[in-house]
Design a protein around this motif. Structure first.
Motif: not given
Length: 401
Positions: A156-177
């Motif tokens: 349903n075009f919702q972003v999920t925590a599971e998907t987000l986690e696979s893109y997080i790196t040590p340089d990740t600072k923010a999430l835009f919703l």
């Protein structure tokens, strides 16, 4: 005196961040449409309603009273207090009007202030897509690295925590919703946000939440109520909330938005705002105060009108053989046009040339939008009904070719 040599390549003087940023993918087809007759535009995301009369009259009265000077940098106190009251009453989120709310020149300024205030060169920001076209460029103007996170109709075009986690790196600072979402009309469910909140806390991330369409939700989403991101446990102290008056109050040209955040974060935005803008337009702030305190009935009337148009457009697109995700917010449909065998751009180009209906290619909003187009129902019902007839005719021709 020798002649002054004019630089042969003036674009070379532009910064790399500007030269590497493409023009908005929304505007090109509407520049073409402006040269044509009998075009129905389902493209630009702007209410076709005029600003409610009490807000207009407040602006006129302010001009006649000579209220044309600067306000305080943060904006008029009465407007910030009204915003605080509205957020507390509607969503149970408490902000101090004095040091946690900043009035801005639309959400666009609030977004750029936020990016410049919290992102350093090399920081990564996760941005789910499809999304509004300016999210990534504003982050890049802060020299941050944008990481696009795909969403799909299956979720349903919702972003999920599971998907987000696979893109997080040590340089990740923010999430835009950005929900309710432009271009899909998707909303985020509370349970989805609760999972995201746990992930954000685990990785010590900031959240930037653009909720400009918070008043425009429909169907079951309206019955449940919009879920304001900082109302979720654990997110209030790490979220910068962006909102404004352009969409729900039909005040696009007044250019009034706001940012809400814990005081230490808001002080950063305030500093950039001081040097960049000084203060939002005084007359517009006065009109916005009238809107939020006197025009709730008009907002609901507009929402109901959008809801009626939404049903007509969604049903018509589905009948055209263009499977259309059920939009629960904003004022956009996002039909799947792959059955025609055309790319998003070819579909939009052909629809404009053959049937004089303007919409936007889905991939203008990110790679996940390929195979879709965005159709806005922020236009009159009669025009929407005629646009449906034209789209059905166009789709049938290409599905059968």
């Amino acid at each position: 005196m020798s002649d002054v040599t004019v630089a042969a390549d003036l674009e070379a003087y532009l910064s790399e961040r500007v030269r590497s940023t493409p023009p908005s993918g929304i505007r090109r087809f509407f520049e073409i449409a402006a040269t044509m007759d009998d075009v129905i535009s389902l493209g630009i995301g702007e209410p076709d309603f005029v600003t409610p009369q009490p807000a207009v009259q407040a602006g006129v009265d302010a001009l006649n009273a000579g209220k044309t000077s600067y306000t305080a940098n943060a904006g008029r106190t009465d407007l910030r207090e009204a915003i605080a009251d509205e957020l507390a009453t509607r969503y149970g989120v408490s902000y101090d009007a004095d040091d946690e709310i900043l009035t801005t020149v639309g959400v666009s300024e609030a977004m750029q202030l936020t990016m410049l205030s919290v992102l350093d060169p090399g920081d990564e920001i996760l941005i789910p897509e499809p999304c509004f076209v300016s999210y990534a460029p504003t982050a890049r103007f802060a020299d941050a690295n944008v990481v696009h996170v795909p969403t799909s109709v299956e979720n349903n075009f919702q972003v999920t925590a599971e998907t987000l986690e696979s893109y997080i790196t040590p340089d990740t600072k923010a999430l835009f919703l950005g929900y309710p979402n432009n271009p899909t009309g998707a909303v985020l469910r509370r349970d989805t946000l609760e999972d995201i909140a746990a992930l954000v806390q685990q990785h010590d991330l900031l959240v930037i939440s653009d909720e400009i369409y918070d008043r425009l939700v429909y169907g079951e989403a309206h019955d449940r109520g919009h879920v304001c991101v900082p109302s979720i446990d654990g997110l209030r102290e790490r979220t910068i909330l962006l909102g404004g008056f352009s969409k729900g109050y039909a005040m696009t040209g007044w250019r009034i938005g706001y940012a809400c955040a814990p005081a230490p974060l808001l002080r950063g935005l305030y500093k950039v705002h001081q040097y960049m803008i000084m203060s939002a337009p005084t007359v517009s702030q006065i009109a916005a105060h009238a809107a939020i305190t006197e025009c709730q009935g008009e907002v609901e009337e507009m929402r109901q009108a959008y809801d009626e148009r939404r049903r007509v457009l969604v049903d018509g697109l589905n009948e055209a053989g263009l499977p259309t995700f059920e939009p629960e917010g904003a004022f956009y449909c996002f039909p799947d046009i792959r059955s025609t065998g055309l790319s998003s751009e070819a579909f939009v180009q052909g629809l404009l040339e053959e049937e004089h209906v303007a919409c936007v290619p889905g991939d203008a909003f990110g790679p996940s939008g390929a195979g879709y187009v965005r159709c806005s129902y922020a236009t009159g019902l009669d025009d929407i009904k005629e646009a449906v007839v034209r789209i059905q005719r166009f789709a049938a021709k290409h599905q059968n070719s």
